[in-house]
Write an enzyme that holds these catalytic residues in place. Sequence first.
Site, PDB file in Angstrom:
ATOM      1  N   SER A  59      24.708-116.009 -14.484  1.00  0.00           N
ATOM      2  CA  SER A  59      25.824-115.206 -14.991  1.00  0.00           C
ATOM      3  C   SER A  59      26.940-114.993 -13.972  1.00  0.00           C
ATOM      4  O   SER A  59      28.078-114.751 -14.356  1.00  0.00           O
ATOM      5  CB  SER A  59      25.322-113.853 -15.506  1.00  0.00           C
ATOM      6  N   GLU A  82      21.804-108.444  -7.121  1.00  0.00           N
ATOM      7  CA  GLU A  82      20.793-109.493  -7.075  1.00  0.00           C
ATOM      8  C   GLU A  82      19.444-109.059  -6.493  1.00  0.00           C
ATOM      9  O   GLU A  82      18.441-109.713  -6.747  1.00  0.00           O
ATOM     10  CB  GLU A  82      21.316-110.686  -6.275  1.00  0.00           C
TER      11      GLU A  82
END
Length: 182
Positions: free
Chosen positions: A15, A88
């Site tokens: 993404s 992340e």
Amino acid sequence: MARDMDEFWVFGYRSLMWNPGFVFEERIPARVFGFRRSLCVWSHVHRGTPQQPGLVLGLDRGGSCLGVAFRVSDGQRVEVLNYLRRRELVTNVYLERVLPASLQDRRQVRAVSYIVDRHHPQYAGALAVEDAAEVVYRSHGQSGPNQAYVSNTLAHMKEMGIRDPWLERVSAAVSDCAQAAG
């Protein structure tokens, strides 16, 4: 980690490619070698539950991966790196690494990226297409069905001119699961 880089580049393979969430100066298709995009991360929240985990993408060893590299200004380096770490490294299933990346215009750069930690409990390993499709077909989490994650990812990649034959086969096998159930 990124302080020793002359220019600050970020490599995105999921993404981040279409939704980076940070300011950048340049965006260009890029490839990293030695890693491949794979549905190899168990999702216990966004695309599954602890009882019925879904699958999300990770950058795993082997092959190569076409994605996008972003060049970030020196003035934004710390802010972007902090943002990426919050985005992340939530469950630490990904490891921050600086990887060599080949840009579409043939430049070679070093880029921050996030690879899967093969020792993390959320690492699903290399699944067969049919096994991955079965998990994707039946899983649903806080962010919606796992099927939507895979199909939306492929749609965005297609818009960007990026093909991933393995992920496309998983998506086709998910459709087969739905037809067989239906």
